[in-house]
Enzyme design. Structure first.
Site, PDB file in Angstrom:
ATOM      1  N   LYS A 121       0.873  -1.080  -0.067  1.00 45.20           N
ATOM      2  CA  LYS A 121       0.075   0.016   0.082  1.00 45.20           C
ATOM      3  C   LYS A 121       0.968   1.188   0.030  1.00 45.20           C
ATOM      4  CE  LYS A 121      -4.453  -1.798   1.293  1.00 45.20           C
ATOM      5  NZ  LYS A 121      -5.788  -1.621   1.819  1.00 45.20           N
ATOM      6  N   LYS A 203      -6.075 -11.783  -7.182  1.00 43.13           N
ATOM      7  CA  LYS A 203      -7.506 -11.930  -6.248  1.00 43.13           C
ATOM      8  C   LYS A 203      -8.537 -10.740  -7.014  1.00 43.13           C
ATOM      9  CE  LYS A 203      -9.190 -10.837  -1.830  1.00 43.13           C
ATOM     10  NZ  LYS A 203      -8.787 -10.769  -0.272  1.00 43.13           N
ATOM     11  N   LYS A 206     -11.801  -5.518  -4.426  1.00 42.43           N
ATOM     12  CA  LYS A 206     -12.995  -4.557  -4.618  1.00 42.43           C
ATOM     13  C   LYS A 206     -12.756  -3.135  -4.723  1.00 42.43           C
ATOM     14  CE  LYS A 206     -13.512  -4.682   0.605  1.00 42.43           C
ATOM     15  NZ  LYS A 206     -12.046  -4.658   0.978  1.00 42.43           N
TER      16      LYS A 206
END
Ligand code: TRP
Length: 341
Positions: A121, A203, A206
């Site tokens: 991140k 993955k 979202k």
């Protein structure tokens, strides 16, 4: 009320949360929420919207608010009965932030620095490497330890945070005695791990835009169909629907999704599409997903219009959760030497 429930219910406690940093996807549903709904009778379950965690990355406030309520509506629409599960909003329970502060003082700079999610991140948000992003795992440890759960189902990507939570809890207990119950590690095998439709190596996320091959629970049918038609299949010469995760990850992912929404086995799916190409397979999977999601989407939309009901659910959830959380926090405050109020 909670006291009576706790005394008469010998069930194990389970807790998990999802950040409202993006809209829930087909992956969040098949990999997590669908399985949670099936556990309500077996466990005493706590599920929350991790809004405190969402702001470690810059968010649009109106989106956080909408997604938090929508996530609650979707939990319910996916089968989490508010009568049987404790559903709450993380920021409503001030004890999370308070325990996180204490745990920050028992989390080491070195161990927080080693978290791969922090490294990823920080690389993606170079202009906003804030302290919250760094201490995210202490807050997550607080989320868990406040409720003394037996099990914490999380995805593979959260394993490192759960391990760090164990280390922090052990360190704390080592100094002050058995304050925290240390939950068993639990990465559910049954929950299907759904990958991106356009990049089956990662993955289904979202947080990213629609070009990343994700399907949202609230996507209208035509969008779902479009996403499945554009799904990447494999460029092998075999051109047939066969489950081979290693060599045919795109097809394997579509088969996992189709199996999860229809209940068919891989063998049945292979037989169903024998002699047919990917051009036939992809829209059939899309349609099956559309039909599976239809009642969830409709129920979520209906619940989103009933704000009074949603409010009654998160208020009741907060009341129950704060009772449990306060008990733990009080014990911690006493142990570290704070004067009682
Ligand atoms: N960090 C988790 C995620 O990104 C969400 C989360 C926050 C969580 N607190 C938690 C999950 C406590 C389980 C338990 O998916």
């Amino acid at each position: 009320m909670s006291e009576i429930l706790q005394e008469t219910a010998p069930r194990k406690r389970m807790l998990s949360g999802i950040k409202p940093s993006g809209d829930l996807t087909l992956g969040s549903y098949l990999g997590a929420v669908k399985n949670w709904a099936e556990r309500a009778d077996q466990f005493d379950c706590y599920y929350f919207m991790a809004d405190l965690h969402a702001i470690t990355v810059r968010q649009n406030p109106a989106d956080v608010r909408r997604r938090t309520l929508e996530q609650l509506a979707q939990y319910i629409a996916c089968g989490l009965d508010p009568e049987k599960n404790t559903l709450f909003i993380q920021s409503h329970i001030h004890q999370h932030a308070e325990l996180a502060w204490v745990l920050n003082c028992y989390s080491m700079f070195g161990e927080l620095s080693r978290m791969t999610q922090f490294k990823d991140k920080s690389a993606k948000n170079e202009d906003n490497i804030n302290a919250g992003l760094f201490t995210y795992p202490s807050l997550m440890a607080a989320d868990i330890l406040l409720y003394q759960p037996d099990l914490v189902p999380v995805g593979e990507d959260q394993k490192q945070h759960v391990e760090l939570m164990h280390d922090i809890a052990r360190r704390f207990n080592g100094i002050y005695g058995d304050v925290f119950k240390i939950p068993e590690p639990f990465i559910p095998k049954v929950g299907a791990r759904i990958m991106s439709l356009t990049n089956p190596g990662s993955k289904m996320s979202k947080s990213e835009n629609e070009d990343t091959g994700r399907v949202l629970l609230m996507d209208p049918p035509e969008v779902v169909m479009k996403q499945f038609k554009r799904a990447i299949t494999d460029s092998d010469s075999e051109y047939c629907v066969r489950y081979d995760k290693e060599n045919k990850p795109g097809v394997a992912n579509l088969m996992t999704i189709y199996a999860a929404v229809t209940g068919k086995t891989y063998e049945e799916i292979e037989n169903e599409f024998q002699g047919k190409g990917y051009g036939v397979f992809k829209p059939v999977v899309g349609e099956a997903v559309v039909e599976h999601l239809r009642p969830i989407r409709e129920e979520s939309l209906r619940l989103m219009k009933d704000k009074a009901y949603l409010e009654s659910v998160y208020r009741a959830g907060a009341e129950k959760a704060s009772y449990v959380a306060e008990k733990t926090l009080r014990k911690v405050y006493k142990k570290v030497g704070f004067v009682a109020k």
